[in-house]
Design a protein around this motif. Structure first.
Motif, PDB file in Angstrom:
ATOM      1  N   GLU A   6       0.810  -1.219   0.000  1.00 47.68           N
ATOM      2  CA  GLU A   6       0.000   0.000   0.000  1.00 47.68           C
ATOM      3  C   GLU A   6       0.843   1.269   0.000  1.00 47.68           C
ATOM      4  OE1 GLU A   6      -3.407   0.225  -0.347  1.00 47.68           O
ATOM      5  OE2 GLU A   6      -3.154  -1.907  -0.787  1.00 47.68           O
ATOM      6  N   ASP A   7       1.991   1.248   0.695  1.00 48.00           N
ATOM      7  CA  ASP A   7       2.803   2.459   0.809  1.00 48.00           C
ATOM      8  C   ASP A   7       3.838   2.606  -0.297  1.00 48.00           C
ATOM      9  OD1 ASP A   7       4.508   0.396   1.564  1.00 48.00           O
ATOM     10  OD2 ASP A   7       5.489   1.567   3.150  1.00 48.00           O
ATOM     11  N   ASP A  42       3.864   5.952  -2.961  1.00 47.25           N
ATOM     12  CA  ASP A  42       4.271   7.217  -2.338  1.00 47.25           C
ATOM     13  C   ASP A  42       5.727   7.175  -1.902  1.00 47.25           C
ATOM     14  OD1 ASP A  42       1.748   8.265  -2.711  1.00 47.25           O
ATOM     15  OD2 ASP A  42       1.050   7.767  -0.690  1.00 47.25           O
ATOM     16  N   ARG A  43       6.168   6.010  -1.439  1.00 48.43           N
ATOM     17  CA  ARG A  43       7.540   5.886  -0.944  1.00 48.43           C
ATOM     18  C   ARG A  43       8.564   6.028  -2.069  1.00 48.43           C
ATOM     19  NH1 ARG A  43      10.809   1.551   0.290  1.00 48.43           N
ATOM     20  NH2 ARG A  43       9.179   0.033  -0.181  1.00 48.43           N
ATOM     21  N   LYS A  76       8.509   9.649  -3.553  1.00 51.63           N
ATOM     22  CA  LYS A  76       9.178  10.585  -2.629  1.00 51.63           C
ATOM     23  C   LYS A  76      10.692  10.428  -2.713  1.00 51.63           C
ATOM     24  CE  LYS A  76       9.245  12.197   2.176  1.00 51.63           C
ATOM     25  NZ  LYS A  76      10.711  12.354   2.221  1.00 51.63           N
TER      26      LYS A  76
END
Length: 293
Positions: free
Chosen positions: A84-85, A88-89, A92
């Motif tokens: 899920e992360d 974005d990880r 970034k």
């Protein structure tokens, strides 16, 4: 039009020795081995700054070291693309390091083969989660850094598919469904993001010599969600008994009479991401050695 022609000609000339992707930033998933690794090395050789992503973080770091040893610039971001992360990880990490994004190469994936009547919901769903949902979520997360009105930079998305997605394949209804979806995804991005100068294309591979096409008995595997999944293709046993009575060898259906190498596969992605393909979008490039013609 003249400016575009000049740009392409410039990249082809010796006046731009830094490479086709000089100064551009690319995220490549599944980049620790096989097609992904070759693509990462090729992109770096052509001047790109590469974000090497893979489930196997140690192998991703090893590819980064290869790139740096050759004078290139790269970072590694390990992790499961379906987490899920993850989107974005990795976005970034890319923006924090390089400040921009030019290319997104959705290459990560694996096969989990079963015949239709024996395939479980879980076996079907896990392939679609990795091959369809994960690329979609990563593309969505990258949108603010690709959909830049008025930008003249080279920007593209390349999604990796397969001839299984174009023609189907025995034992691969999950993989075929996922890889067919990738084609529609690329075409939709091409239509939605074309006005921002973003190109989106698909590469559909035939038989490329990687761990996914190696002998399953070799023991290669991948671990997803704590579950170990065997990789490769079952190979028929060598004939025994009277050699004269043995069946003749099956003719190679590939016109070029061989499988493709990971470097050849990566070169197709490089072409679609490069300015040489500046007017190609929404296309599916079949890289098969002529198989299926």
């Amino acid at each position: 039009m003249a400016a575009r022609l000049t740009q392409v000609q410039g990249h082809l000339s010796n006046n731009h020795p830094r490479g086709l992707l000089a100064g551009e930033v690319a995220i490549i998933t599944g980049a620790a081995q096989g097609i992904g690794r070759s693509t990462a090395l090729l992109f770096a050789k052509e001047g790109a700054k590469v974000v090497v992503s893979d489930l196997d973080a140690k192998k991703a770091e090893a590819v980064v070291e290869e790139i740096r040893a050759a004078g290139g610039d790269a970072i590694a971001v390990g992790g499961d693309v379906s987490a899920e992360d993850f989107p974005d990880r990795i976005i970034k990490a890319t923006i924090d390091k390089y400040g921009k994004l030019n290319h997104l190469i959705n290459n990560a994936g694996f096969t989990f083969d079963k015949m239709i009547h024996t395939m479980t919901d879980q076996t079907f769903d896990i392939i679609l989660k990795v091959h369809v949902r994960a690329p979609f979520r990563l593309i969505r997360a990258a949108a603010p850094y690709l959909r830049i009105k008025g930008s003249k930079e080279n920007r593209s998305i390349v999604n990796v598919s397969s001839t299984s997605g174009l023609h189907g394949n025995v034992g691969q209804i999950n993989y075929a469904a996922g890889k067919a979806a990738v084609v529609g995804m690329s075409k939709t991005i091409a239509k939605e993001w074309g006005s921002f100068g973003v190109r989106a294309n698909t590469v559909a591979y035939g038989f490329i010599e990687t761990r996914l096409t190696a002998n399953k008995a070799d023991g290669a595997s991948i671990e997803i969600g704590g579950k170990k999944i065997a990789l490769g293709v079952p190979k028929p046993a060598a004939p025994t008994g009277d050699k004269k009575a043995a069946a003749p060898p099956v003719p190679n259906p590939i016109p070029l009479q061989r499988g493709g190498t990971p470097d050849e596969a990566g070169a197709a992605i490089l072409f679609l991401a490069s300015p040489l393909a500046s007017y190609i979008s929404g296309h599916t490039l079949e890289v098969t050695g002529g198989l299926g013609i």
